[in-house]
Structures are given as structure tokens and as C-alpha cells.
Design an enzyme around this catalytic site. Structure first.
Site, PDB file in Angstrom:
ATOM      1  N   ASP A 180       0.782  -1.170  -0.006  1.00  0.00           N
ATOM      2  CA  ASP A 180      -0.080   0.117   0.117  1.00  0.00           C
ATOM      3  C   ASP A 180       0.950   1.236  -0.042  1.00  0.00           C
ATOM      4  OD1 ASP A 180      -2.324  -1.717   0.112  1.00  0.00           O
ATOM      5  OD2 ASP A 180      -2.351  -1.426   2.581  1.00  0.00           O
TER       6      ASP A 180
HETATM    7  N1  URA Z   1      -1.173  -5.815   3.910  1.00  0.00           N
HETATM    8  C1  URA Z   1      -1.630  -4.737   3.735  1.00  0.00           C
HETATM    9  O1  URA Z   1      -2.631  -4.437   4.345  1.00  0.00           O
HETATM   10  N2  URA Z   1      -1.046  -3.750   3.068  1.00  0.00           N
HETATM   11  C2  URA Z   1       0.308  -3.976   2.558  1.00  0.00           C
HETATM   12  O2  URA Z   1       0.790  -2.924   2.055  1.00  0.00           O
HETATM   13  C3  URA Z   1       0.795  -5.008   2.543  1.00  0.00           C
HETATM   14  C4  URA Z   1       0.026  -6.187   3.332  1.00  0.00           C
END
Ligand code: URA
Length: 238
Positions: A103
Site C-alpha cells: 500500500d
Molecule cells: N497488507 C496490507 O494491508 N498492506 C500492505 O501494504 C501489505 C500487506
């Protein structure tokens, strides 16, 4: 790739010149005379010689990057800085892309390569590549939490996660810290798993991905894989 294209790119002259080299039987692929300029070749898998000289194949590139928050795991983006923007122009080899996504607000380890099949294979469920994250949440993680994550959390939309390993570092009603290891990559998976437990992730950082560890790489920095790490990749390429 076609043999004539490869030789052109490797600096053996114009297309016509390359054709002449092939027709005058100066080019061999794995020891066999190449008789057609349209022959399909794989320079990373085959030995190609021109007048007895081995064609040097530029090896694939692999970097581990420590992605800062705010940067997107994409090759290009119209609004935000991308992980590829963090690679110095002189290291920005053709075809680089991040393997999988973090993310925008997640920090940590991103593997960047121009080896196309590798990304597909590392992300393929069959390989169960473990990813470990350091997590901070806004409330307590009780002693029942590891078992809750281990039994396979079901999301509201019905999807069930594979068992995840939770290791609590510290717990309080304002801030708890833990490591979590998952073997899949569902969208926002870690955040959703903790929400299912009843707490909100306030900080997330990926610290390892399969055989690779972030170590003390500073945020925003990247490094090439070591020869030993590249060796470890081979099992994903067969
Ligand atoms: N899980 C998440 O919620 N976000 C990420 O960036 C990676 C794994």
C-alpha cells in the site's frame, strides 16, 4: 527473441550485416550453426557465438528497495512518486518493475527486477512465499491473538485467509507491536486481518519477502541482490 534482432542489439551492425554473418555460417547457438536469422533464441539460457566469440548477455537486474510511505509500488503514476523513481537513472535498467504491491502508506521491502517471469512465479500461490511485516496497532493484542490469526481469518466478503503467524512484541491499550507472517498477498490483507481482530494498523513495514530480508537498509535506499541471494532465486525459475 529473434537471432538477428539480438545480434543487432549486441552491436553486430545493421540488419543486413547481421544477416550476412548468419548466412556466412559465422553464428552458432549452443554449438550448432544458426541457419536462419529468424531463429528464436534465449541469450540467458543458450550460448551464442559469433566467429567463435561468445556473446555476452547482460544479466537480469534485481534490487531490494526500502519503500518509504507515500511512494507507490508501480512503474509509473501520474500523481505520486513510484518505486522506480527512487532508482538512480544510471541503475534504471530497461523493464524494471516491482514484484507485488505494498500500500502507499506501507514501508519496507520491495523486490524490483526486469526478469518478467520471476514476478509471476514469486506471486503464484503454489510457491507460498512468506512475507513478514512489523506492525503497530492502536489497541491491545491479547494472548488469544496468535491462535486467532493461526486459524485462518475470514473477511466479511467471505474470503478466508491462510493461517498467519503472529508474534506479539508488546501490548498496551494505546500501542501494540507485533510481527506477522503471511504466505499470500490479498488486497490490504494485513490491515484487514487486524481489523477482523478488532484493532487498527497504524504502521506497517515489510521486513522480509521469501529469502530476502530488509536488514538495515535505510528508508528510500536500495541495493543489488548478492550472488548468494540470486542463487536462491533459481528455485522459483524452474
Ligand atoms: N497488507 C496490507 O494491508 N498492506 C500492505 O501494504 C501489505 C500487506
Amino acid at each position: 527473441m529473434r537471432l538477428d534482432k539480438l545480434l543487432g542489439q549486441a552491436g553486430f551492425g545493421s540488419r543486413n550485416h547481421v544477416k550476412k554473418l548468419i548466412r556466412s555460417l559465422q553464428v552458432r547457438v549452443d554449438g550448432q550453426l544458426a541457419r536462419s536469422d529468424s531463429l528464436n533464441v534465449a541469450p540467458n539460457l543458450q550460448t551464442i557465438t559469433v566467429s567463435g566469440q561468445k556473446l555476452s548477455h547482460s544479466p537480469d537486474t534485481y534490487y531490494i528497495l526500502n519503500k518509504p510511505s507515500g511512494v507507490v509500488s508501480a512503474v509509473r503514476d501520474t500523481q505520486h512518486q513510484t518505486v522506480i523513481d527512487l532508482i538512480a537513472p544510471s541503475d534504471r535498467k530497461e523493464g524494471l518493475y516491482p514484484v507485488g504491491r505494498l500500500d502507499r502508506d506501507t514501508e519496507g521491502l520491495v523486490l524490483i527486477t526486469n526478469n518478467g517471469p520471476l514476478g509471476f512465479r514469486l506471486l503464484h500461490p503454489k510457491h507460498h512465499v512468506d512475507k513478514t511485516y512489523y506492525v503497530e496497532v492502536n489497541d491491545q493484542l491479547f494472548s488469544d491473538a496468535p491462535a486467532f490469526f493461526d486459524k485462518g481469518i475470514a473477511f466479511l466478503e467471505g474470503r478466508v485467509c491462510k493461517p498467519a503467524k503472529l508474534q506479539i512484541i508488546s501490548s498496551s491499550s494505546e500501542l501494540s507491536r507485533a510481527y506477522i507472517t503471511i504466505s499470500e498477498g490479498k488486497f490490504h490483507q494485513v490491515k484487514k486481518m487486524f481489523l477482523a481482530y478488532g484493532v487498527k494498523v497504524t504502521y506497517l513495514k515489510r521486513i522480509s519477502f521469501g529469502p530476502f530480508a530488509l536488514g538495515d537498509l535505510p528508508v528510500g535506499a536500495y541495493r543489488e541482490l548478492t550472488e548468494q541471494e540470486k542463487e536462491g532465486l533459481k528455485r522459483y525459475l524452474v
